[in-house]
Design a protein around this motif. Structure first.
Motif, PDB file in Angstrom:
ATOM      1  N   ARG A  98     -11.048   2.498  -1.608  1.00 10.47           N
ATOM      2  CA  ARG A  98     -10.153   3.559  -1.121  1.00 10.47           C
ATOM      3  C   ARG A  98      -8.731   3.043  -0.923  1.00 10.47           C
ATOM      4  O   ARG A  98      -7.792   3.818  -0.938  1.00 10.47           O
ATOM      5  CB  ARG A  98     -10.666   4.127   0.198  1.00 10.47           C
ATOM      6  N   GLN A  99      -8.587   1.735  -0.718  1.00  5.31           N
ATOM      7  CA  GLN A  99      -7.269   1.128  -0.495  1.00  5.31           C
ATOM      8  C   GLN A  99      -6.615   0.864  -1.846  1.00  5.31           C
ATOM      9  O   GLN A  99      -7.207   0.233  -2.712  1.00  5.31           O
ATOM     10  CB  GLN A  99      -7.427  -0.188   0.276  1.00  5.31           C
TER      11      GLN A  99
ATOM     12  N   TYR B 125      -3.216  -0.581  -3.972  1.00  2.00           N
ATOM     13  CA  TYR B 125      -2.043  -1.447  -3.901  1.00  2.00           C
ATOM     14  C   TYR B 125      -1.135  -1.172  -5.089  1.00  2.00           C
ATOM     15  O   TYR B 125      -1.599  -0.929  -6.202  1.00  2.00           O
ATOM     16  CB  TYR B 125      -2.463  -2.918  -3.884  1.00  2.00           C
TER      17      TYR B 125
ATOM     18  N   ASP C 243     -12.487  -2.625  -0.703  1.00  2.00           N
ATOM     19  CA  ASP C 243     -12.456  -1.243  -0.246  1.00  2.00           C
ATOM     20  C   ASP C 243     -11.731  -0.426  -1.308  1.00  2.00           C
ATOM     21  O   ASP C 243     -10.508  -0.396  -1.348  1.00  2.00           O
ATOM     22  CB  ASP C 243     -11.741  -1.145   1.113  1.00  2.00           C
TER      23      ASP C 243
ATOM     24  N   SER D 259      -6.972  -0.451  -7.118  1.00  2.00           N
ATOM     25  CA  SER D 259      -7.797  -0.360  -5.911  1.00  2.00           C
ATOM     26  C   SER D 259      -8.204  -1.756  -5.467  1.00  2.00           C
ATOM     27  O   SER D 259      -8.416  -2.650  -6.283  1.00  2.00           O
ATOM     28  CB  SER D 259      -9.056   0.462  -6.188  1.00  2.00           C
TER      29      SER D 259
ATOM     30  N   THR E 157       0.860  -1.178   0.000  1.00  2.00           N
ATOM     31  CA  THR E 157       0.000   0.000   0.000  1.00  2.00           C
ATOM     32  C   THR E 157       0.901   1.234   0.000  1.00  2.00           C
ATOM     33  O   THR E 157       2.097   1.151   0.289  1.00  2.00           O
ATOM     34  CB  THR E 157      -0.900   0.048   1.247  1.00  2.00           C
TER      35      THR E 157
ATOM     36  N   PRO F 268      -3.044  -8.772   2.722  1.00  2.00           N
ATOM     37  CA  PRO F 268      -4.041  -7.762   2.408  1.00  2.00           C
ATOM     38  C   PRO F 268      -5.418  -8.394   2.317  1.00  2.00           C
ATOM     39  O   PRO F 268      -5.542  -9.604   2.187  1.00  2.00           O
ATOM     40  CB  PRO F 268      -3.596  -7.266   1.037  1.00  2.00           C
TER      41      PRO F 268
END
Length: 154
Positions: free
Chosen positions: A97-98, A100, A95, A91, A59, A140
């Motif tokens: 918003r996360q 990688y 989620d 993404s 991340t 993750p």
């Protein structure tokens, strides 16, 4: 150092030797990265992603922590690496918003090329580094593409 503790000459010499060897290695890494057309911090980012424990992605926050830079600096660094087709960002599926970051095949080339040229004695052995090498959380959530422990998460 604890207040009132006297530091011996031997301890100062050990610290000075450690700093000298670290600086030698850093200088070699900086020069080698420049020879393959990368800024030293770019090479360190690629190496961080390649060497992250048990998976092939990180991340932005993990990258910032490993490089000891601010989150917004890591974002800018990743933007430059994406523009050079050295990494891709994606993404997480659960989620959005996360985000990688993973290496492209082109991004793996400089990591291997620079590190194979490390002169004997300047490539640190991970067993000699004190402190935890693995972050507390290495797996993750389901992100759809990241490889963990050599298995692709779907």
């Amino acid at each position: 150092m604890a207040r009132g503790k006297v530091v011996s000459q031997e301890e100062y010499e050990t610290l000075a030797a450690l700093r000298y060897h670290l600086r030698q290695f850093l200088r070699f890494s900086e020069d080698a990265a420049k020879q393959v057309g990368l800024a030293p911090q770019q090479h360190q980012a690629l190496l961080t992603i390649k060497g992250f424990p048990e998976r092939d992605c990180v991340t932005i926050s993990e990258l910032a922590e490993r490089l000891q830079i601010k989150h917004q600096s890591a974002v800018g660094l990743v933007n430059r690496l994406v523009a050079q087709d050295l990494v891709v960002r994606q993404s997480a599926t659960e989620d959005r918003r996360q985000v990688y970051i993973t290496l492209t095949s082109r991004g793996s080339e400089p990591v291997v090329g620079v590190d194979r040229r490390a002169p004997r004695g300047t490539s640190p052995d991970a067993r000699d580094v004190s402190g935890p090498a693995r972050p507390d959380r290495v797996s993750p959530p389901n992100i759809g593409y990241c490889v963990t422990s050599r298995r692709v998460l779907m």
